[in-house]
Design an enzyme around this catalytic site. Structure first.
Site, PDB file in Angstrom:
ATOM      1  N   ASN A  92     -12.908  -0.204  18.986  1.00 45.63           N
ATOM      2  CA  ASN A  92     -11.756  -0.225  19.909  1.00 45.63           C
ATOM      3  C   ASN A  92     -11.979   0.662  21.137  1.00 45.63           C
ATOM      4  O   ASN A  92     -11.299   0.498  22.155  1.00 45.63           O
ATOM      5  CB  ASN A  92     -10.462   0.198  19.192  1.00 45.63           C
ATOM      6  CG  ASN A  92      -9.933  -0.831  18.209  1.00 45.63           C
ATOM      7  OD1 ASN A  92      -9.295  -0.483  17.205  1.00 45.63           O
ATOM      8  ND2 ASN A  92     -10.190  -2.112  18.471  1.00 45.63           N
ATOM      9  N   ASP A 150      -2.890  -5.331  12.553  1.00 49.94           N
ATOM     10  CA  ASP A 150      -3.436  -6.153  13.644  1.00 49.94           C
ATOM     11  C   ASP A 150      -2.363  -7.054  14.259  1.00 49.94           C
ATOM     12  O   ASP A 150      -1.396  -7.416  13.603  1.00 49.94           O
ATOM     13  CB  ASP A 150      -4.602  -7.004  13.090  1.00 49.94           C
ATOM     14  CG  ASP A 150      -5.487  -7.542  14.198  1.00 49.94           C
ATOM     15  OD1 ASP A 150      -5.404  -7.037  15.339  1.00 49.94           O
ATOM     16  OD2 ASP A 150      -6.254  -8.489  13.934  1.00 49.94           O
TER      17      ASP A 150
HETATM   18  C1  IPE Z   1      -9.171  -3.963  13.668  1.00 48.49           C
HETATM   19  O1  IPE Z   1      -8.492  -4.738  14.586  1.00 48.49           O
HETATM   20  C2  IPE Z   1      -8.977  -2.528  13.972  1.00 48.49           C
HETATM   21  C3  IPE Z   1      -7.614  -2.025  13.861  1.00 48.49           C
HETATM   22  C4  IPE Z   1      -6.564  -2.678  13.448  1.00 48.49           C
HETATM   23  C5  IPE Z   1      -7.440  -0.657  14.235  1.00 48.49           C
HETATM   24  P1  IPE Z   1      -9.234  -5.384  15.863  1.00 48.49           P
HETATM   25  O2  IPE Z   1      -8.213  -6.177  16.585  1.00 48.49           O
HETATM   26  O3  IPE Z   1      -9.923  -4.326  16.611  1.00 48.49           O
HETATM   27  O4  IPE Z   1     -10.327  -6.312  15.162  1.00 48.49           O
HETATM   28  P2  IPE Z   1     -11.098  -7.578  15.719  1.00 48.49           P
HETATM   29  O5  IPE Z   1     -11.722  -7.163  17.018  1.00 48.49           O
HETATM   30  O6  IPE Z   1     -10.104  -8.665  15.905  1.00 48.49           O
HETATM   31  O7  IPE Z   1     -12.092  -7.905  14.647  1.00 48.49           O
HETATM   32  C1  IPE Z   2      -3.930  -3.817  16.508  1.00 52.67           C
HETATM   33  O1  IPE Z   2      -3.476  -4.775  17.410  1.00 52.67           O
HETATM   34  C2  IPE Z   2      -3.981  -2.427  17.118  1.00 52.67           C
HETATM   35  C3  IPE Z   2      -5.329  -1.942  17.414  1.00 52.67           C
HETATM   36  C4  IPE Z   2      -6.442  -2.530  17.131  1.00 52.67           C
HETATM   37  C5  IPE Z   2      -5.425  -0.658  18.079  1.00 52.67           C
HETATM   38  P1  IPE Z   2      -4.434  -5.411  18.525  1.00 52.67           P
HETATM   39  O2  IPE Z   2      -4.365  -4.555  19.711  1.00 52.67           O
HETATM   40  O3  IPE Z   2      -5.757  -5.659  17.952  1.00 52.67           O
HETATM   41  O4  IPE Z   2      -3.684  -6.772  18.818  1.00 52.67           O
HETATM   42  P2  IPE Z   2      -4.371  -8.209  18.967  1.00 52.67           P
HETATM   43  O5  IPE Z   2      -5.186  -8.415  17.736  1.00 52.67           O
HETATM   44  O6  IPE Z   2      -5.187  -8.168  20.202  1.00 52.67           O
HETATM   45  O7  IPE Z   2      -3.217  -9.151  19.036  1.00 52.67           O
HETATM   46 MG    MG Z   3      -6.623  -7.209  16.970  1.00 52.36          MG
END
Ligand code: IPE
Ligand code: IPE
Ligand code: MG
Length: 243
Positions: free
Chosen positions: A69, A21
């Protein structure tokens, strides 16, 4: 002493799961687009995968894309899917060189066909590798997985007294894979986000403020050292554990 040397090889987690994340925030902090964060996260994946194999981890699960996502802006979803295709294509050789088997969990039917083909090809190509299994969670969510398991159990007309934890586990996408002893999440968020709810019942949780693009094998090693300092009691007392 380097971090890896401090790790007790007799007390390694068999399975580590990581919620990667913070890509978007990392990029924003640099004044760049979110997708630049995802692109930069590939290096972290490569280094972490190699590091895990190096230290002797047998199963590594990476949460790459959740069911939720799909609700992101279309442009970001498309960019993530293309990145997935090019990364799997480019890194199959790395997997072969390191004797790593690729698997996936999640609703891959939902992935664009190019993406699914690339994934299935890499899974097929690496299927006889045996040093470590790398599991990509793609279009995955734990509630989706659990609902699916229940539907299958009902469809197979399994009777009430046949239903055990072992049987239920056989209906999950992680069938045959041990539960993760350690779950890592980067970027400072303290939540599970629908990841492996059944499987992490007794996992040790490790959170780091580092955003995913800056995570490296040394960070993985640090998390393992932290894990090795913990006493896993599974409901028992310290005295019972020490006996
Ligand atoms: C969790 O991260 C899913 C992945 C890392 C693939 P998100 O960024 O989607 O989670 P939330 O929305 O902050 O809970
Ligand atoms: C994790 O990084 C990757 C995916 C969930 C696909 P994020 O895209 O969630 O990055 P933040 O959490 O918005 O910074
Ligand atoms: Mg995230």
């Amino acid at each position: 002493m380097s971090v890896i040397k401090k790790i007790d090889k007799e007390n390694l987690p068999l399975h580590i799961a990581i919620t990667m994340d913070g890509n978007g925030r990392w990029a924003k902090e640099k004044g760049k687009f979110r997708i630049f964060g995802h692109q930069s996260g590939v290096k972290a994946v490569k280094d972490t995968v190699e590091g895990a194999a190096e230290v002797g981890i047998k199963f590594l699960t990476l949460y790459a894309f959740s069911t939720e996502n799909w609700n992101r802006p279309e442009k970001e979803v498309n960019a993530l899917m293309s990145l997935l295709v090019s990364t799997i294509n480019k890194e199959t050789k790395t997997l072969m060189d390191n004797d790593i088997k690729l698997q996936s969990i999640g609703n891959i039917e939902k992935l664009p066909s190019k993406c699914r083909e690339e994934l299935e090809q890499a899974i097929e190509e690496t299927k006889n590798n045996s040093r470590m299994t790398l599991i990509l969670a793609l279009s995955y969510s734990s509630r989706w997985e659990i609902m699916n398991a229940i539907k299958q159990i009902v469809k197979n007309e399994i009777s009430e007294n046949e239903i055990t934890e072992e049987l239920f586990s056989q209906y999950l996408t992680t069938k045959g894979v041990p539960n993760p002893e350690l779950l890592i999440r980067t970027s400072g968020e303290l939540r599970i986000s629908n990841f492996l709810l059944w499987q992490i019942a007794y996992s040790e949780l490790y959170f780091t403020d580092k955003h995913w693009p800056e995570f490296r094998r040394e960070d993985l090693f640090e998390s393992i050292l932290d894990y090795q300092k913990r006493e896993r009691r599974f409901g028992k007392t310290t005295e019972q554990i020490k006996q």
